[in-house]
Write a protein that holds these residues in place. Structure first.
Motif, PDB file in Angstrom:
ATOM      1  N   VAL A  40       0.848  -1.203   0.000  1.00 36.87           N
ATOM      2  CA  VAL A  40       0.000   0.000   0.000  1.00 36.87           C
ATOM      3  C   VAL A  40       0.876   1.243   0.000  1.00 36.87           C
ATOM      4  O   VAL A  40       0.680   2.170  -0.800  1.00 36.87           O
ATOM      5  CB  VAL A  40      -0.947   0.001   1.215  1.00 36.87           C
ATOM      6  N   PHE A  41       1.866   1.283   0.902  1.00 38.13           N
ATOM      7  CA  PHE A  41       2.766   2.441   0.930  1.00 38.13           C
ATOM      8  C   PHE A  41       3.572   2.530  -0.351  1.00 38.13           C
ATOM      9  O   PHE A  41       3.771   3.631  -0.888  1.00 38.13           O
ATOM     10  CB  PHE A  41       3.721   2.368   2.120  1.00 38.13           C
ATOM     11  N   VAL A  44       1.720   4.272  -3.047  1.00 40.77           N
ATOM     12  CA  VAL A  44       1.655   5.713  -2.782  1.00 40.77           C
ATOM     13  C   VAL A  44       2.984   6.370  -3.124  1.00 40.77           C
ATOM     14  O   VAL A  44       3.036   7.403  -3.812  1.00 40.77           O
ATOM     15  CB  VAL A  44       1.303   5.948  -1.300  1.00 40.77           C
ATOM     16  N   ALA A 113      -0.643   3.536   4.582  1.00 38.78           N
ATOM     17  CA  ALA A 113      -0.051   4.603   3.773  1.00 38.78           C
ATOM     18  C   ALA A 113       0.528   5.706   4.653  1.00 38.78           C
ATOM     19  O   ALA A 113       1.669   6.147   4.451  1.00 38.78           O
ATOM     20  CB  ALA A 113      -1.100   5.182   2.820  1.00 38.78           C
ATOM     21  N   ILE A 161      -4.353  10.944  -1.541  1.00 35.29           N
ATOM     22  CA  ILE A 161      -4.289   9.651  -0.858  1.00 35.29           C
ATOM     23  C   ILE A 161      -5.434   9.521   0.134  1.00 35.29           C
ATOM     24  O   ILE A 161      -6.107   8.495   0.219  1.00 35.29           O
ATOM     25  CB  ILE A 161      -2.929   9.497  -0.141  1.00 35.29           C
TER      26      ILE A 161
END
Length: 234
Positions: A40-41, A44, A113, A161
């Motif tokens: 997920v991070f 981003v 995130a 985000i």
């Protein structure tokens, strides 16, 4: 987690193009399931790095060399944490909560995130500024324009985000403490803290014991915030 190749993170290493770290993050994206907290991070951060690369190519940064160096050395600190964890070693304290909770079903994507952004901005960015000063033979003040420009891009992307990953209204109504928790963290305050930390670290660079102690305490403090951001919810 699949093993990943080691990434050279020496501050005196000639920085590669931004495209090199973009390709590395794309390869990581292909290896992890979409629900993985690190993934997920990574998604981003990949979007952030691609946007910064486009703006560098578009001439948005006055000092292209400084912008590329800062961006690449900054990204390599995240990639080093990934490589360290993949090798079975302990990553910096700021990253440990995210690796520990990456598959926890009670942690929402937005929490993953923001916890990654917290680790990368709160800890890695300050050290990347110092890395860049050493690589280019300059002072932090010489990088302030590039630092602020990157920060502006990050702020715009953070808003996107939150819009994309924020739970729906029905969940927010049920889990109101989650809204409070996520609203208590600020990217703007984190980047201001990173700039102050970078200036302090540069000022004490000739006092290695003091610099190491400050870096360790910074790492631990950012890790504590990350652990709070990753509080699991029913």
């Amino acid at each position: 987690m699949a093993q990943t190749e080691q990434f050279d993170t020496r501050a005196d290493h000639r920085p590669a193009p931004v495209g090199s770290v973009v390709e590395r993050m794309r390869s990581l994206r292909a290896n992890w399931p979409a629900t993985d907290g690190i993934a997920v991070f990574n998604r981003v951060y990949l979007a952030v790095t691609e946007e910064i690369g486009r703006r560098i190519d578009g001439g948005d940064f006055a000092d292209r060399r400084a912008a590329v160096t800062l961006d690449v050395l900054f990204a390599r600190r995240y990639l080093t944490a990934v490589d360290t964890a993949a090798a079975g070693r302990r990553p910096p304290a700021c990253w440990r909560p995210l690796f520990q909770y990456r598959r926890h079903p009670g942690v929402r994507p937005l929490q993953f995130a923001l916890a990654g952004i917290n680790a990368h901005i709160g800890h890695d960015l300050a050290l990347a500024v110092v890395d860049t000063c050493r690589a280019l033979g300059c002072e932090p003040a010489d990088l302030e324009g590039e630092f602020d420009r990157v920060g502006d891009i990050l702020t715009l992307l953070e808003e996107r985000i939150r819009e994309d990953l924020m739970p729906g209204p029905d969940l927010l109504e049920i889990a109101d403490p989650l809204t409070h928790l996520l609203g208590s963290w600020s990217l703007e305050r984190a980047r201001d803290g990173a700039w102050s930390a970078a200036r302090l670290l540069w000022g004490v660079r000739k006092l290695p014991d003091l610099a190491q102690e400050f870096t360790q305490r910074l790492d631990a403090g950012v890790g504590l915030v990350g652990r709070c951001l990753l509080t699991p919810w029913p």
